[in-house]
Structures are given as C-alpha cells and as structure tokens.
Design a protein around this motif. Sequence first.
Motif, PDB file in Angstrom:
ATOM      1  N   SER A 175     -38.223 -56.270   6.937  1.00 41.85           N
ATOM      2  CA  SER A 175     -37.383 -57.365   6.228  1.00 41.85           C
ATOM      3  C   SER A 175     -36.285 -56.656   5.503  1.00 41.85           C
ATOM      4  CB  SER A 175     -38.460 -58.523   6.121  1.00 41.85           C
ATOM      5  OG  SER A 175     -36.877 -59.407   5.302  1.00 41.85           O
ATOM      6  N   LYS A 176     -35.123 -57.464   5.886  1.00 45.31           N
ATOM      7  CA  LYS A 176     -34.213 -56.831   4.643  1.00 45.31           C
ATOM      8  C   LYS A 176     -33.293 -57.992   4.637  1.00 45.31           C
ATOM      9  CE  LYS A 176     -32.640 -52.256   6.933  1.00 45.31           C
ATOM     10  NZ  LYS A 176     -32.753 -51.578   5.273  1.00 45.31           N
ATOM     11  N   LEU A 183     -30.549 -52.240  12.954  1.00 46.36           N
ATOM     12  CA  LEU A 183     -30.269 -53.018  12.980  1.00 46.36           C
ATOM     13  C   LEU A 183     -31.211 -54.216  14.133  1.00 46.36           C
ATOM     14  CD1 LEU A 183     -27.467 -53.441  10.205  1.00 46.36           C
ATOM     15  CD2 LEU A 183     -29.874 -53.372   9.475  1.00 46.36           C
ATOM     16  N   PHE A 225     -25.558 -53.755   5.518  1.00 44.62           N
ATOM     17  CA  PHE A 225     -26.397 -53.644   5.994  1.00 44.62           C
ATOM     18  C   PHE A 225     -25.828 -52.543   6.850  1.00 44.62           C
ATOM     19  CE2 PHE A 225     -28.767 -57.527   5.054  1.00 44.62           C
ATOM     20  CZ  PHE A 225     -29.087 -57.362   3.698  1.00 44.62           C
ATOM     21  N   TYR A 230     -33.918 -57.423  10.420  1.00 45.11           N
ATOM     22  CA  TYR A 230     -35.107 -56.464  10.890  1.00 45.11           C
ATOM     23  C   TYR A 230     -34.741 -54.321  10.612  1.00 45.11           C
ATOM     24  CZ  TYR A 230     -38.317 -59.949  10.262  1.00 45.11           C
ATOM     25  OH  TYR A 230     -38.425 -61.730  10.130  1.00 45.11           O
ATOM     26  N   SER A 231     -35.451 -53.997  10.259  1.00 48.95           N
ATOM     27  CA  SER A 231     -34.918 -52.662  10.792  1.00 48.95           C
ATOM     28  C   SER A 231     -36.602 -51.843  11.537  1.00 48.95           C
ATOM     29  CB  SER A 231     -34.531 -51.562  10.138  1.00 48.95           C
ATOM     30  OG  SER A 231     -35.339 -51.570   8.608  1.00 48.95           O
TER      31      SER A 231
END
Length: 395
Positions: A284-285, A235, A133, A295-296
Amino acid sequence: MDNLLNQDFRKELLRTDIIPRKLNEISQKYRNMFLEDFKNKVIKTELVEKCQCGSLNLEELTKIDRFGLPFGSLICRDCGLVMTNPRMSQESLSYYYDKYYHPLNYGEEHLENQVALFEDGQGKKIFTIIKDFLPKKEKISVLEIGAGTGNVLSEFKEEAKKENIIVEELGTEYNNNCINKCKEKSINTIFGNIQTVIGLNKKFDLIILSHVFEHFIDLNKELDDLKQLMVDKTLLYVEVPGLFVIHEKDYYNNSFLGYHIHAHMFNFNKDSLNNLMHMSGFESKFINEKVESVYSLKHNINGSIQNNFIKNSYSKVLNYLELLSEGILTNFYKTLKRWHETEKSKREKYQRWNQQNNKKLEKICIQYDKVKRASYIRKISELKELFKILGDLKS
Ligand SMILES: [Zn+2]
C-alpha cells in the motif's frame, strides 16, 4: 448460521419486509424482471462459504439489498470483510450487466439520457491523489478497466496536460454504448476485460480500477491477471465505496441497507481491502476510509510475512453499524457540514471539530467484544455532548 448478537440493530439489519431505497418506475420494472430471472434460475447464484482470508467463521449480517432483492451479506469474524451472499455466478454476469445493471441501478433505460456514471471531478481527483507517486516521465501509459463513458480518462488527461505530462490512455468496456461515448471524447477504448488487454502484451505506468473492484467475484484471479500488465514501478489505483463513510452519504439514505447492493460482491473498508491486497502481493502506498487507494507490487519478499498480518475490523464494523442505526453519526456530520457551508468564516473551527469527531469515532469503534455495553453507552453520550457543545457554539 446464527447471530450471536441479539441486539435491536442486528434484528433491524435482518429485516426482509422493506425496500430500503425509493425506486422510480423503471427501476421497479427491472427489479421485477430481475426477480423473475432469479426465480427461474436464468440468473444463477451461488452461496459464499469461505472468506478471502481463508476463514469459515462467517456471520449473517443482512438478508436483502437496497432494492429489497434477496441478496444478503455475511461478515467474517476473523477479518471483518463483508461479502454479498448469495451472489450472482460468474457465468450470469455478462447477461446481468447487459440487461439489468444500468436501468435497475440508475432508473434510466437509455444510456444517452443518463448523466455520467460518476459525477464530474472523478478523473481530476484520481490525478491529484496519484501525481506524487507517478514516475518522472513526460509520457505515461494509463489503463482503465471499466472505463464507462470515458469521463475519468478524459479528465485525467486534461489534468496531466497541465503538468506537462502526456497520457497514452487505454480503456476497456463491456458496453458498446459506453465505447461509443468514449470515442466521442477521443478516448482510446476496446471491448473486453483484463484478459483482452493481456493479449495486447503491454505494460502500463498506471492502472485505474474506479468502482470496479467490488464487482469482481474471484479477486485473487483478477489481481493475478493485473500483475501481468504491471512492472515493478506500475501503480494500481483502486477505489471502492467505503463502508465507514455511509453516514456521509444521503445517496445511501445514510444506512447500511441503502448502501448494500447485489452487484457489489464485497463491501470493503480500509483494513479489509489492505488485508486482501497484502495477501495477494501488493504493497500500500496510500489509502483512506473513503477507500481511495494506491498500490504497487510488493518488492521486499522478506517483508511479506509482516505485511500479511491481518487487521481484523469485525468489531469496528459492528460498532459502526450500531452507531449508524442510531442516526448520531449522520446528524453530527450534517450539522458540521451545514455549519461549514453557511458560515465560511468558521472553516478552521469546522476542520478542528471534524478532526475531533473522527478521533471520537476511532475511539468508539474499538474492539467490540472487549467493550462493555456501559462504556459503549458512555461513549455515545460523549458524542452527544460534543454535538450539544457544537450547537451552543453555533448560536
Ligand atoms: Zn475473513
């Protein structure tokens, strides 16, 4: 507050006549001192009346924590979040962390004698989860709130270096001994909290909250503060001790009472953490039930209504706690693990069984109020059957 479910495992959870964890002399000593401070209101507490989701529909789950201290817990019937109640007030926390947290929890008075707060590998693990990410840059800025003895950041830096990424790190800590430990590892650390970092007027590529978030009281405020350190692509890594993996942890005596602790204001699972983060404007990633998550900031405002949908894990939590009290999950897990360790050639088979186990678990943990007792018992016997087949296969 009453308990609608008058079942044995609920009664067991509400016991007050035990100390769920075995304590060494130091923990015992600090437990007694803590109790005095609690009775004399040197440590102030408050009652929880409302869930983070806004619901007042709360049900008592336990009356004590793992040390037998009078900090019980509530579960929200509308979202499944488990909250410590009563809980220490914000104004008592710095005193508590300075005087009690380490000796009471780790049974060791001197930080020097204490091994790392986390087992080795935590920083490496976080890098592995986060690396896909990360922005494709040669240099990234990483902030860790509650950096402890600096293990996470120093391991993270090392792993990043292997991928030719330079990490410009910053850690915050409240404990001066910890700050000195960080300095020994050449980890850039300051005394303070999120507010202190806001004063520096910086933004970061990654912010790490490793076993920190569950200690916060006012989650929405903390998240709002964190946003001031974030840009669109920042992030946020959040890790908390997941409720649905208690059966895998001998450290918690594989029981909810052995897991629950006064210093954790919330006991999250995947869904209850996601609910909260989505409501606070994060997307949520990545997340699993160990509750390792990425998360972002939420970008699409139109999508926010859908994302705010609350996934209620109330029934799932109660089902899980009932299964946990019967010891089935733990036995099953341990057998698999033993098998895995002793017969390396059978790893693939282990993976398959483990997947099957997880699927069964998911099935068992369906809406509690919709499941009749009979079907619940049938599912348990299915699990036992699976357990037996596994035993047969092994021999
Ligand atoms: Zn709730």
